[in-house]
Design an enzyme around this catalytic site. Sequence first.
Site, mmCIF file in Angstrom:
data_model
loop_
_atom_site.group_PDB
_atom_site.id
_atom_site.type_symbol
_atom_site.label_atom_id
_atom_site.label_comp_id
_atom_site.label_asym_id
_atom_site.label_seq_id
_atom_site.Cartn_x
_atom_site.Cartn_y
_atom_site.Cartn_z
ATOM 1 C CB SER A 42 -24.303 27.425 18.048
ATOM 2 O OG SER A 42 -25.608 27.964 18.202
ATOM 3 C CE LYS A 119 -27.656 25.112 20.247
ATOM 4 N NZ LYS A 119 -26.302 25.616 19.956
#
Length: 278
Positions: A42, A119
């Site tokens: 990701s 993230k």
Amino acid sequence: MAEKTSALHSVLETIKTIVYALLIAGIFRTLFFQPFWIPSGSMKDTLLIGDFLFVNKMAYGYSYASCPSIVIPRFGVDVGSDDFCGWAKGSDKRLFGSTPERGDVVVFQHPTSGRDFIKRLIGLPGDRIQMKDGVLHINEEPVQLRDAGIFRETYEQQGPQGLRPRCENGAVGEGGTCLKSRLIETLPGGTEHAILNITTQSSDNTRVYTVPEGQFFFMGDNRDNSTDSRVPQNLGGVGFVPLENIVGRADRIMFSSAGRSMLYFWTWRADRFFKGIE
């Protein structure tokens, strides 16, 4: 008799040494740095599957999420930080706290599952975040984008989970070259980082998300292959993340392996050892 006493003393000293070492390691992990393996794609190409880094817990101060969690599925071990420090949960106060900055790569605990995620911090409290045609908008202003070529990787199983990458150039087959468009995104304040594009999908056009006070909005750099704040928690996403759930900042990759195990030395990525995270 003296020999037995000496042997027993030696065993006790060894046990004490091991206990002290574990205590020191536990204190070090709780207060300063937490090891973190990158399990998914990701955050490509900033972080690759198999990158190993230490999370700087001192960067933003300490909350209940700073306490260690121990998850070893193979042995049925699943001890969360709230098992150690649940008494501190529910407060947005942080010991020696400081505010995370937009553009930081952050490890945080998922607000419902408690699992660690990594993230990029995109939205601060009060920000309005929206994706329009694949372009990030912050407070109604599109971010700056410039072309940065093509990201290439081999289509094969990656990491211990054996995940396969998604490719912009379609089904390339085992061993083929998987391509993704690479862009440099500039956030308000001047932070620059690479993002990848795979396809046009629903997450490229979203509603406006207004970040609540005391919470943050996160996105993966591999935009079309990231479960992040664009999806609410009740739909399997991350949603907004409270300040108390933030563990720390990822600053530098220490080690990297492209193989299914770190023991496969021929898969080590020496060019990523001690690489700074941007």
